[in-house]
Design a protein around this motif. Structure first.
Motif, PDB file in Angstrom:
ATOM      1  N   TYR B  95      99.488  57.672  41.395  1.00  0.00           N
ATOM      2  CA  TYR B  95     100.367  56.675  40.774  1.00  0.00           C
ATOM      3  C   TYR B  95     101.622  57.351  40.214  1.00  0.00           C
ATOM      4  O   TYR B  95     102.727  56.873  40.402  1.00  0.00           O
ATOM      5  CB  TYR B  95      99.607  55.950  39.650  1.00  0.00           C
ATOM      6  N   TYR B  96     101.400  58.489  39.570  1.00  0.00           N
ATOM      7  CA  TYR B  96     102.523  59.200  38.958  1.00  0.00           C
ATOM      8  C   TYR B  96     103.545  59.620  40.029  1.00  0.00           C
ATOM      9  O   TYR B  96     104.743  59.410  39.884  1.00  0.00           O
ATOM     10  CB  TYR B  96     101.996  60.428  38.201  1.00  0.00           C
ATOM     11  N   VAL B 108      99.743  62.397  49.248  1.00  0.00           N
ATOM     12  CA  VAL B 108      98.615  63.335  49.293  1.00  0.00           C
ATOM     13  C   VAL B 108      97.524  62.883  48.327  1.00  0.00           C
ATOM     14  O   VAL B 108      96.342  62.805  48.694  1.00  0.00           O
ATOM     15  CB  VAL B 108      99.095  64.764  48.932  1.00  0.00           C
ATOM     16  N   PHE B 109      97.920  62.555  47.097  1.00  0.00           N
ATOM     17  CA  PHE B 109      96.906  62.184  46.098  1.00  0.00           C
ATOM     18  C   PHE B 109      96.291  60.812  46.390  1.00  0.00           C
ATOM     19  O   PHE B 109      95.135  60.582  46.036  1.00  0.00           O
ATOM     20  CB  PHE B 109      97.506  62.246  44.688  1.00  0.00           C
ATOM     21  N   THR B 110      97.053  59.941  47.035  1.00  0.00           N
ATOM     22  CA  THR B 110      96.461  58.645  47.414  1.00  0.00           C
ATOM     23  C   THR B 110      95.315  58.878  48.398  1.00  0.00           C
ATOM     24  O   THR B 110      94.221  58.333  48.244  1.00  0.00           O
ATOM     25  CB  THR B 110      97.520  57.725  48.070  1.00  0.00           C
ATOM     26  N   VAL B 111      95.591  59.716  49.418  1.00  0.00           N
ATOM     27  CA  VAL B 111      94.536  59.998  50.406  1.00  0.00           C
ATOM     28  C   VAL B 111      93.354  60.695  49.736  1.00  0.00           C
ATOM     29  O   VAL B 111      92.190  60.372  49.996  1.00  0.00           O
ATOM     30  CB  VAL B 111      95.092  60.854  51.574  1.00  0.00           C
ATOM     31  N   LEU B 112      93.676  61.655  48.846  1.00  0.00           N
ATOM     32  CA  LEU B 112      92.577  62.348  48.153  1.00  0.00           C
ATOM     33  C   LEU B 112      91.785  61.372  47.286  1.00  0.00           C
ATOM     34  O   LEU B 112      90.558  61.497  47.170  1.00  0.00           O
ATOM     35  CB  LEU B 112      93.136  63.486  47.298  1.00  0.00           C
ATOM     36  N   GLY B 113      92.470  60.403  46.703  1.00  0.00           N
ATOM     37  CA  GLY B 113      91.777  59.369  45.916  1.00  0.00           C
ATOM     38  C   GLY B 113      90.812  58.586  46.791  1.00  0.00           C
ATOM     39  O   GLY B 113      89.656  58.359  46.427  1.00  0.00           O
ATOM     40  N   ILE B 114      91.299  58.205  47.983  1.00  0.00           N
ATOM     41  CA  ILE B 114      90.446  57.444  48.915  1.00  0.00           C
ATOM     42  C   ILE B 114      89.241  58.290  49.328  1.00  0.00           C
ATOM     43  O   ILE B 114      88.103  57.820  49.333  1.00  0.00           O
ATOM     44  CB  ILE B 114      91.259  57.014  50.166  1.00  0.00           C
ATOM     45  N   VAL B 115      89.519  59.565  49.652  1.00  0.00           N
ATOM     46  CA  VAL B 115      88.415  60.460  50.062  1.00  0.00           C
ATOM     47  C   VAL B 115      87.419  60.607  48.914  1.00  0.00           C
ATOM     48  O   VAL B 115      86.199  60.540  49.111  1.00  0.00           O
ATOM     49  CB  VAL B 115      88.967  61.841  50.493  1.00  0.00           C
ATOM     50  N   SER B 116      87.952  60.781  47.694  1.00  0.00           N
ATOM     51  CA  SER B 116      87.051  60.993  46.559  1.00  0.00           C
ATOM     52  C   SER B 116      86.193  59.754  46.297  1.00  0.00           C
ATOM     53  O   SER B 116      85.046  59.882  45.857  1.00  0.00           O
ATOM     54  CB  SER B 116      87.841  61.371  45.304  1.00  0.00           C
TER      55      SER B 116
END
Lengths: 187, 653
Positions: B95-96, B108-116
């Motif tokens: 989000y940030y 990158v963090f959106t995809v990592l969020g989905i993976v997590s």
């Protein structure tokens, strides 16, 4: 990002956390309020190398229910359907055993104080093969070796059972003692 | 000339044209305005993106690894705290970096969020020993990935969700035998999301996903149908699989029709080409598979009139869907073709193969050899349409032309294998005379028909000058290998017409030979009238006659001589054709074939005979003859070129 998209993003993340939180809460509720029951079981080896050392498949005695235990003889029980299995404790072994099976939850609930919800996988001439969603377990290699050395009648799984038939596997026991504990003692 | 040079030349010369009064200043400005070169945007640096992709993958792997390594030592509370911290952390960072400080890190963090989130589901299931229906977890993960990616306009996340949906659908069918109707909702939603975030790759993968689900559903339901009418047939566990391949015929043509509708539109151009390729492959897939029954179990498909006949399908609730599905596919196909026509897009190719898909195979399967003849006709029609209409109509589809050539080469390679295997296996199964030669002769006639079809398409197209040499080389190799195998000495060879008690396969081959001979004579006659390459065509006629002779029942020695002559004719044809098309590679291939042939026969027959002296003599003499012919052809060609140059030079002022 537009203001609407920002709100939607926060909402979708919120929903994800709710889903995860809901899963945990539901399981904790079963563990906290469910009745503890012991089921006789055996350990089967990992099905494939990909499953690794920790994975184990538990085969319960109640996975197979004789057709004769069907509550209503005219009832048509098809595979891939929900079924309810009435449980009663065997006084000599202390393990609970399947005594009745039906698709009708009310019928089973009327006659048995404890029953478990499962899914019928297949059937043959003599018995129904049912899974209860507690067949997969992660057990360390040392522990699984320990279990393999013990006669099957001494192995049990402690489960928590809700009045609705929902279940959660808690821990595996050898002669009434948790496997983890025995493994630590041995080490 | 590059655009800058052209513009500077045009601006200079147009000034001269204005001075000479050819054009006015206004016209000059208008012309120049057409060719103004826009300042080029600096091409984006791909390196950061590549680093970000690698970083995302590494971080995701490290996350899973870390949890796995320390999992056993943690209490339940710590595990859960860790899971929630990771999910919340990644999404907060996403989000940030998406809102406060927009950068690629947000993606990158959106995809990592989905993976997590997916990892979290798995870990929670593991903590509480949940094992009921793991596909539900995958579906949940896929839906979350789709929703999050759509909102964040995240391409990678959408790709992940497509992969997860595929995994879910496949596991539902394979592990739980439960094809979910949810796919009919999922596909349009993913389509909308992909279009919204303008991801061509996602659209392409979605097409592939839909295709796979279509096939899997058919396989599943036909398997059920097959089980319900199992008593009608003796044994063939994979019959339903073959039937599901047949439904790909109209489905493939529909994909091609959709690709025609979408082509030329800005966003859809690349996906439409992919759809077209997928459609053509679907169309050719059943044709290639059912050309000849090359395994024993497949015979039921051709012989049993009970299976897949209209009456049989109507009588079984489980099987009736095949008729409905086929009917719906045909209605959609006719609608799409009509729409193309209405838009003035000249859908000749789609209409012709569409007509074949509807009428050609007389669906449901007509038993017997007619079915295999229909497959041959469909294949030849497909090749011609693919090669001819790809170039003759506007817009010109170079990709279709290439696909046509490659498909022809592939199909010939595949069928050569099928005929060889079928010939060998049928010889073993029937414990009777060798019918390998019957198979080889039929296949070679098919190969000849394909070459003539290709030649016809070329001659009809004056602009189609460039020849793809690779497919030609493959075709030449395939032809050579088959004739080479047949040229050895066989025991009790059984020709196509030689059987006194013909089996189904012999009857099928006889029908195929009749049809192919008819087609070859027709095409050859037409080509002789139209073509300038008479020598080449006479060579083909010679090959055809030899092939026809080889189908007649003869003694072992005669058969061997005929096939060796044929091999020689093939080699000379290849070398001669290499000169016509000026292909050095083809010439080398031809010469190589010739050497292999002569040496094999030399070792095969003459090693103990006069120590091979006569065969060496024949080899030398044959090479001398070939060299003489080649040299003569080259000389004539050079003379012709010289004459043309002289004429052109004489015309110059």
């Amino acid at each position: 990002m537009s203001p609407l998209t920002k709100k939607l993003f926060i909402a979708v993340v919120g929903v994800q956390l709710l889903i995860l939180g809901g899963m945990v809460a539901h399981r904790e509720y079963i563990l906290a309020t469910g009745v503890e029951v012991l089921l006789e079981c055996t350990l089967s080896k990992p099905e494939s190398p990909l499953d690794g050392d920790y994975y184990a498949k538990i085969a319960y005695k109640i996975n197979s229910v004789p057709i004769l235990k069907k509550w209503d003889i005219n009832e048509d029980i098809q595979p891939n359907r929900k079924v309810y299995v009435g449980l009663e404790q065997n006084k000599s072994t202390k393990y609970y055993e399947a005594v009745a099976i039906s698709r009708n939850q009310d019928v089973i609930a009327q006659h048995y104080s404890l029953f478990i919800q499962g899914e019928l996988q297949s059937t043959d001439n003599t018995s129904y093969h049912i899974t209860y969603g507690i067949e997969d377990c992660l057990i360390k290699l040392n522990q699984s070796r320990l279990i393999e050395q013990v006669p099957p009648e001494n192995i049990a799984m402690s489960i928590n059972l809700l009045s609705s038939g929902e279940v959660n596997a808690k821990q595996m026991l050898i002669n009434g003692r948790p496997v983890e504990e025995l493994d630590k003692e041995r080490e | 000339m590059d655009s800058k040079k052209f513009y500077s030349w045009l601006s200079h010369d147009s000034g001269v044209w204005v001075q000479e009064g050819i054009i006015t200043t206004e016209q000059q400005q208008k012309i120049l305005a057409r060719y103004v070169t826009k300042p080029q945007e600096p091409s984006p640096n791909l390196l950061p993106t590549i680093f970000f992709i690698i970083a995302t993958v590494l971080l995701a792997v490290s996350l899973i690894w870390y949890c796995a390594a320390n999992w056993d030592m943690m209490s339940r509370g710590v595990k859960l705290f860790q899971i929630f911290t990771i999910v919340i952390g990644f999404y907060t960072l996403a989000y940030y970096f998406l809102v406060q400080r927009p950068s690629t890190l947000g993606r990158v963090f959106t995809v990592l969020g989905i993976v997590s989130f997916g990892v979290a589901i798995m870990l929670i299931a593991q903590i509480y020993h949940i094992s009921s229906r793991p596909t539900n977890g995958i579906l949940l993960w896929a839906i979350v990935a789709l929703a999050t990616s759509w909102i964040a306009k995240e391409n990678w996340g959408l790709l992940l969700s497509i992969f997860l949906f595929w995994m879910w659908g496949t596991l539902e069918i394979v592990d739980f035998e439960n094809p979910s109707l949810l796919v009919f909702v999922i596909v349009p939603i993913i389509g909308l999301a992909s279009y919204h975030i303008r991801s061509r790759l996602c659209i392409i993968l979605l097409c592939l996903l839909s295709f796979m689900w279509f096939f899997q559903f058919n396989v599943f339901y036909l398997d059920k149908a097959y089980n319900s009418i199992r008593n009608l047939i003796e044994s063939d566990g994979l019959l339903f699989l073959r039937a599901s391949f047949l439904l790909l015929l109209p489905f493939g043509v529909i994909l091609i029709a959709i690709s025609r509708h979408l082509e030329g539109r800005e966003f859809w151009d690349m996906p439409s080409k992919f759809l077209g390729v997928l459609g053509w492959l679907s169309f050719f897939c059943p044709l290639t598979l059912f050309f000849i029954p090359w395994e024993k179990n497949a015979w039921n498909f051709y012989t049993d009139p009970g299976w897949l006949s209209f009456s049989s399908l109507f009588n079984h609730d489980n099987a009736r869907f095949v008729l409905w599905e086929y009917g719906i596919l045909i209605v959609v196909l006719v609608g799409l073709i009509g729409w193309l026509w209405y838009q003035g897009k000249k859908p000749y190719s789609v209409a012709s193969i569409g007509a074949f898909a509807i009428f050609g195979i007389n669906f449901p399967v007509n038993p017997g050899s007619w079915f295999s003849l229909a497959m041959i006709l469909g294949m030849l029609l497909g090749f011609f349409v693919l090669i001819y209409f790809s170039v003759s109509l506007t817009p010109r589809r170079a990709w279709e032309l290439l696909l046509g050539d490659l498909l022809m080469a592939y199909v010939l390679l595949h069928e050569a294998m099928a005929f060889l295997v079928s010939g060998i296996l049928h010889t073993q199964w029937q414990s009777r005379n060798d019918i390998l030669l019957a198979h080889i002769s039929t296949f070679l006639l098919f190969l000849l028909a394909c070459i003539l079809i290709r030649q016809c398409a070329r001659i009809l197209l004056p602009t189609y000058e460039k020849i793809n040499k690779l497919p030609l080389g493959i075709i030449a190799c395939v032809g050579f290998v088959l004739v080479y195998v047949a040229a050895f000495k066989h025991n009790n060879p059984l020709s196509i017409w030689g059987s006194t008690t013909p089996s189904l396969i012999i009857l099928m081959l006889q029908e195929q030979v009749k049809l192919l001979s008819f087609i070859i004579i027709g095409l050859w006659s037409w080509l002789v009238i139209k073509s300038q390459q008479r020598h080449f065509l006479f060579m083909l006629l010679f090959i055809f006659v030899l092939l026809l002779i080889s189908t007649i029942d003869m003694s072992n020695l005669t058969i061997m001589i005929v096939f060796n002559l044929l091999l020689l004719a093939v080699e000379i044809a290849i070398i001669y054709y290499s000169i016509i098309v000026a292909s050095r590679a083809l010439a080398i291939i031809g010469t190589l074939f010739f050497i292999i042939h002569i040496w094999t026969r030399h070792i095969d027959l003459g090693w103990g005979f006069m120590e091979g002296a006569i065969l060496f003599f024949i080899t030398g003499a044959a090479l001398l003859l070939v060299g003489f012919i080649l040299e003569r052809v080259n000389r004539r060609k050079a003379q012709k070129q010289l004459q043309e140059t002289t004429v052109v030079a004489g015309e110059k002022p």
